[in-house]
Design a protein around this motif. Structure first.
Motif, PDB file in Angstrom:
ATOM      1  N   ARG A  67       0.836  -1.217   0.000  1.00 50.86           N
ATOM      2  CA  ARG A  67       0.000   0.000   0.000  1.00 50.86           C
ATOM      3  C   ARG A  67       0.863   1.255   0.000  1.00 50.86           C
ATOM      4  NH1 ARG A  67      -1.811   3.772  -0.997  1.00 50.86           N
ATOM      5  NH2 ARG A  67      -3.833   4.739  -0.555  1.00 50.86           N
ATOM      6  N   THR A 107      -5.785  -6.128  -4.871  1.00 48.88           N
ATOM      7  CA  THR A 107      -6.673  -5.019  -4.512  1.00 48.88           C
ATOM      8  C   THR A 107      -7.947  -5.114  -5.341  1.00 48.88           C
ATOM      9  OG1 THR A 107      -6.892  -2.602  -4.374  1.00 48.88           O
ATOM     10  CG2 THR A 107      -5.627  -3.471  -6.227  1.00 48.88           C
ATOM     11  N   GLU A 108      -9.032  -4.663  -4.765  1.00 51.19           N
ATOM     12  CA  GLU A 108     -10.308  -4.624  -5.484  1.00 51.19           C
ATOM     13  C   GLU A 108     -10.800  -3.197  -5.678  1.00 51.19           C
ATOM     14  OE1 GLU A 108     -13.061  -7.056  -3.405  1.00 51.19           O
ATOM     15  OE2 GLU A 108     -12.046  -8.958  -3.896  1.00 51.19           O
ATOM     16  N   ASP A 109     -10.009  -2.208  -5.243  1.00 52.27           N
ATOM     17  CA  ASP A 109     -10.444  -0.810  -5.355  1.00 52.27           C
ATOM     18  C   ASP A 109      -9.315   0.091  -5.854  1.00 52.27           C
ATOM     19  OD1 ASP A 109      -8.802  -0.847  -3.158  1.00 52.27           O
ATOM     20  OD2 ASP A 109     -10.363  -0.329  -1.710  1.00 52.27           O
ATOM     21  N   ASP A 110      -8.550  -0.415  -6.836  1.00 46.76           N
ATOM     22  CA  ASP A 110      -7.479   0.355  -7.487  1.00 46.76           C
ATOM     23  C   ASP A 110      -6.400   0.803  -6.520  1.00 46.76           C
ATOM     24  OD1 ASP A 110      -8.728   0.158  -9.976  1.00 46.76           O
ATOM     25  OD2 ASP A 110      -9.972   1.915  -9.564  1.00 46.76           O
ATOM     26  N   ALA A 112      -6.705   1.535  -3.176  1.00 45.02           N
ATOM     27  CA  ALA A 112      -7.095   2.222  -1.946  1.00 45.02           C
ATOM     28  C   ALA A 112      -6.886   1.294  -0.751  1.00 45.02           C
ATOM     29  CB  ALA A 112      -8.543   2.682  -2.020  1.00 45.02           C
ATOM     30  N   THR A 113      -7.185   0.012  -0.950  1.00 44.79           N
ATOM     31  CA  THR A 113      -6.930  -1.010   0.065  1.00 44.79           C
ATOM     32  C   THR A 113      -6.183  -2.168  -0.596  1.00 44.79           C
ATOM     33  OG1 THR A 113      -8.955  -0.465   1.269  1.00 44.79           O
ATOM     34  CG2 THR A 113      -7.965  -2.612   1.720  1.00 44.79           C
ATOM     35  N   GLU A 115      -5.081  -6.044  -0.112  1.00 44.42           N
ATOM     36  CA  GLU A 115      -5.449  -7.240   0.634  1.00 44.42           C
ATOM     37  C   GLU A 115      -4.424  -8.332   0.364  1.00 44.42           C
ATOM     38  OE1 GLU A 115      -9.169  -7.920  -1.153  1.00 44.42           O
ATOM     39  OE2 GLU A 115     -10.242  -6.420   0.043  1.00 44.42           O
ATOM     40  N   GLN A 142      -5.171  -6.892   5.477  1.00 46.53           N
ATOM     41  CA  GLN A 142      -5.545  -5.742   4.659  1.00 46.53           C
ATOM     42  C   GLN A 142      -4.841  -4.504   5.184  1.00 46.53           C
ATOM     43  OE1 GLN A 142      -9.855  -5.729   5.112  1.00 46.53           O
ATOM     44  NE2 GLN A 142     -10.072  -6.194   2.946  1.00 46.53           N
ATOM     45  N   SER A 144      -4.787  -0.078   4.425  1.00 47.04           N
ATOM     46  CA  SER A 144      -5.280   1.072   3.670  1.00 47.04           C
ATOM     47  C   SER A 144      -4.537   2.316   4.122  1.00 47.04           C
ATOM     48  CB  SER A 144      -6.791   1.269   3.890  1.00 47.04           C
ATOM     49  OG  SER A 144      -7.035   1.718   5.205  1.00 47.04           O
ATOM     50  N   ARG A 191     -10.271   8.373  -0.870  1.00 48.21           N
ATOM     51  CA  ARG A 191     -11.449   7.874  -1.571  1.00 48.21           C
ATOM     52  C   ARG A 191     -12.369   7.122  -0.617  1.00 48.21           C
ATOM     53  NH1 ARG A 191     -10.179   3.911  -6.318  1.00 48.21           N
ATOM     54  NH2 ARG A 191      -9.100   5.774  -7.070  1.00 48.21           N
ATOM     55  N   SER A 192     -13.648   7.410  -0.718  1.00 47.95           N
ATOM     56  CA  SER A 192     -14.678   6.761   0.111  1.00 47.95           C
ATOM     57  C   SER A 192     -14.499   7.055   1.599  1.00 47.95           C
ATOM     58  CB  SER A 192     -14.671   5.241  -0.120  1.00 47.95           C
ATOM     59  OG  SER A 192     -14.917   4.946  -1.482  1.00 47.95           O
TER      60      SER A 192
END
Length: 690
Positions: A67, A107-110, A112-113, A115, A142, A144, A191-192
């Protein structure tokens, strides 16, 4: 233990248990077996827990490293490689007596997190006797970038050297790219989330552009008058002979004049028959004589033409021509008197002179103010209109030889300022008990509000168009000239031969220093910005001026201080109610390089002596002393200072100015971007997600 030995041991134990004779031994054997199983399981389970804990730690380290390696490019191959490297560094199969270990980050969110899943196998030691060969261990992890609220003030060197070529671009284009990457990285981290990120900017060179910010706070923050090394016109009274009126005209019949004199209300002709062209004619012509029998306007004439049309009919065409008459006034000066001619245009082709009248000008002697010389000194110019960004004129422009009026210079304020009260002290310091020492240096006061009633507490406008250099008799036009001796704290009248123009001709010499200054783009208070607004600001930066590191840091501190004149902006509470971390990113591509002959925020040092005792000695060292003191004052406010030395060495002053582990050296565009990326990652808060 091999399988044969295990089977034999199991056979012996089984036979003992089946033997019905003397059942104490079987019971003892069973108890021993149970004890062995309990002890063995404890040993193997303890080993498994130890390996699993290590596996979890390695997994955490891997995703954290992955990360942290993420930039605007997301979880790319570089970040994946970094994650794997940290996992395997923290988990050694041989040491842990494990095998078949795997680690899969993703990662599943580009990005951001990040895993991760880690798996390994641990063989049993004792429990193998009881049919348990190994343990398969699995963990998840994980990480972030948990960005908190942050205010980031970018204090950016935009001096002339930033326009130097670097690779395929320039230093300033490299800075612009690095800024945009910084924004992208921080945006990815938030993000988010409901984190509030605000950006402020202080581009600096030999001045800072904060005029509109100050005027928006209070118009009294900028003074209504300011002293500049300028000039004022000295006028003298002279006797001047000038036209007063015309004598009564005498009228004379005149023959037609050949040629075609110019027309107009009052023209000066060059006709050899009546003398040469004269500039001595008064601008106002005499009145027309009233006793001359002026001709009428002339009668209309007509011409008729008879023709036969195509049908054989007779057609008469009549053309009417109206004569056109026009009076022309001419001023000619034959020897001893003036002639006032009245001429008529009978039409646009034929010119006939009907009459002329002779009138003599009557002159009088009057007293008149006439330019004598310039007085070069500190001049207090009114700034009350200029500071409102309205076009303003001052009578300090060029004067024609023997002129009676000084022409105006007209200019509009660009927003750059002159710093408030300072003193030419040799050394400045800061400590937690007394603050800035010596006291009274208002230019280093980050927080106090200015007031017209407190001398030296206000700022002034940078006004390059009113600055004039004291020239020597050679009219030298370079900054290496020999100047009239200083200091110029009082009135110094420059001798007539040292004027801004040569008295022996009409040539005008430019003595203004208006081109020798640097004014960056306007600074900005903390504000939440979308990407397009941020990029537009970065693209607006331009390279100009000299390097005043102290000036940039002073205003970075002023705009970021929670205790100063901009505290209403700084202390706006975020909607999420959390604390706000404050940062200053200070970037420079050089060392302290003040000039004593340009107009900076400290005036023109050669004349004004606001930093030095003699206009030149120890100028850079004294500015550096101010820089060190103001860095300490800012850090004492809890603001973290990050320093980037770009294409130059990381000096001791820059290292000491930075907070702990917060300084970077960037030799090229790539390293500059890396430095901004590292700061972005540290501004963000890496955290594990359980």
């Amino acid at each position: 233990m091999n399988s044969g030995l295990r089977q034999k041991l199991q056979s012996v134990l089984g036979e003992s248990l089946r033997d019905s004779q003397g059942n104490i031994l079987p019971l003892a054997a069973a108890a021993m077996l149970l004890s062995a199983a309990l002890v063995g399981s404890g040993i193997d389970i303890s080993r498994a827990y130890r390996v699993q804990n290590r596996l979890q730690s390695a997994c955490d380290a891997g995703v954290l490293a992955g990360r942290r390696a993420i930039t605007k490019y997301g979880f790319d191959s570089t970040a994946r490689t970094k994650a794997n490297a940290f996992f395997h560094t923290n988990f050694n199969n041989g040491v842990m007596d494990a095998h078949d270990t795997t680690f899969v980050p993703g990662t599943e969110d580009d990005g951001a997190t990040v895993e991760g899943t880690a798996t390994t196998t641990v063989d049993t030691v004792v429990m193998e006797l009881f049919g348990f060969d190994d343990f398969t261990l699995n963990v998840d992890c994980q990480a972030s970038m948990g960005m908190g609220n942050a205010d980031v003030m970018m204090v950016l060197d935009t001096t002339g050297s930033m326009g130097t070529a670097l690779g395929s671009g320039t230093r300033i284009s490299a800075l612009q790219d690095a800024m945009k990457s910084f924004y992208d990285t921080v945006a990815l981290s938030t993000r988010s989330s409901n984190a509030r990120i605000r950006y402020g900017f202080v581009p600096y060179s030999s001045s800072v552009n904060v005029g509109r910010l100050l005027m928006a706070q209070d118009t009294d923050y900028i003074a209504d008058t300011w002293s500049y090394p300028s000039r004022t016109a000295i006028m003298k009274e002279v006797d001047v002979t000038q036209f007063d009126h015309w004598s009564s005209p005498t009228n004379t019949q005149d023959a037609p004049v050949t040629g075609s004199p110019s027309t107009g209300a009052w023209v000066f002709l060059d006709n050899v028959s009546y003398g040469s062209k004269s500039n001595g004619c008064p601008t106002t012509p005499p009145k027309l004589p009233t006793n001359i029998a002026w001709a009428n306007n002339g009668a209309a004439t007509s011409t008729s033409v008879t023709t036969i049309n195509g049908s054989g009919q007779q057609v008469v065409t009549t053309t009417v021509v109206q004569q056109q008459k026009q009076t022309i006034f001419q001023c000619r000066k034959p020897s001893g008197y003036s002639n006032y001619y009245v001429q008529y245009h009978e039409d646009f082709r034929d010119i006939t002179t009907k009459y002329y009248a002779i009138s003599n000008p009557v002159n009088v002697t009057v007293k008149q103010k006439q330019f004598d010389k310039w007085e070069y000194r500190q001049v207090s110019h009114p700034t009350n209109v200029f500071k409102t960004f309205v076009s303003t004129s001052l009578p300090i422009g060029d004067v024609p030889k023997n002129g009676t009026q000084v022409t105006n210079i007209t200019s509009t304020w660009n927003g750059c300022i002159q710093e408030r009260g300072s003193a030419p002290v040799s050394s400045v310091s800061w400590n937690s008990l007394t603050g800035i020492s010596p006291s009274g240096l208002q230019d280093l006061d980050l927080d106090s509000e200015p007031s017209p009633s407190v001398s030296g507490s206000q700022w002034g406008p940078l006004w390059p168009q009113v600055i004039f250099e004291r020239r020597d008799s050679s009219y030298r036009d370079t900054l290496s000239s020999t100047y009239v001796s200083g200091p110029f704290t009082g009135v110094t009248t420059v001798a007539k031969e040292n004027l801004g123009y040569n008295q022996n001709d009409s040539k005008t010499y430019n003595v203004s220093l208006s081109s020798a200054f640097g004014c960056p783009v306007p600074a900005q208070l903390f504000d939440e910005m979308d990407e397009s607004s941020f990029d537009a600001y970065a693209d607006s930066l331009r390279a100009t001026g000299s390097t005043y590191l102290d000036l940039g840091m002073i205003w970075g501190g002023r705009l970021a201080s929670p205790d100063g004149i901009f505290s209403d902006n700084v202390n706006v509470d975020p909607d999420n109610g959390a604390e706000v971390a404050r940062h200053i990113i200070f970037m420079t591509d050089g060392f302290m390089e003040p000039s004593n002959m340009i107009q900076s925020s400290y005036g023109v040092e050669w004349f004004e002596r606001r930093i030095t005792a003699d206009g030149t000695t120890n100028q850079a060292a004294r500015h550096s002393s101010r820089f060190r003191a103001i860095c300490s004052a800012i850090k004492a406010k809890g603001i973290r200072i990050w320093v980037i030395a770009f294409t130059s060495s990381l000096s001791t002053d820059l290292k000491n100015c930075a907070s702990d582990e917060s300084s970077y050296l960037a030799g090229d565009a790539d390293e500059l971007e890396e430095a901004f990326q590292e700061i972005a990652k540290n501004v963000g808060e890496l955290r594990m997600i359980n």
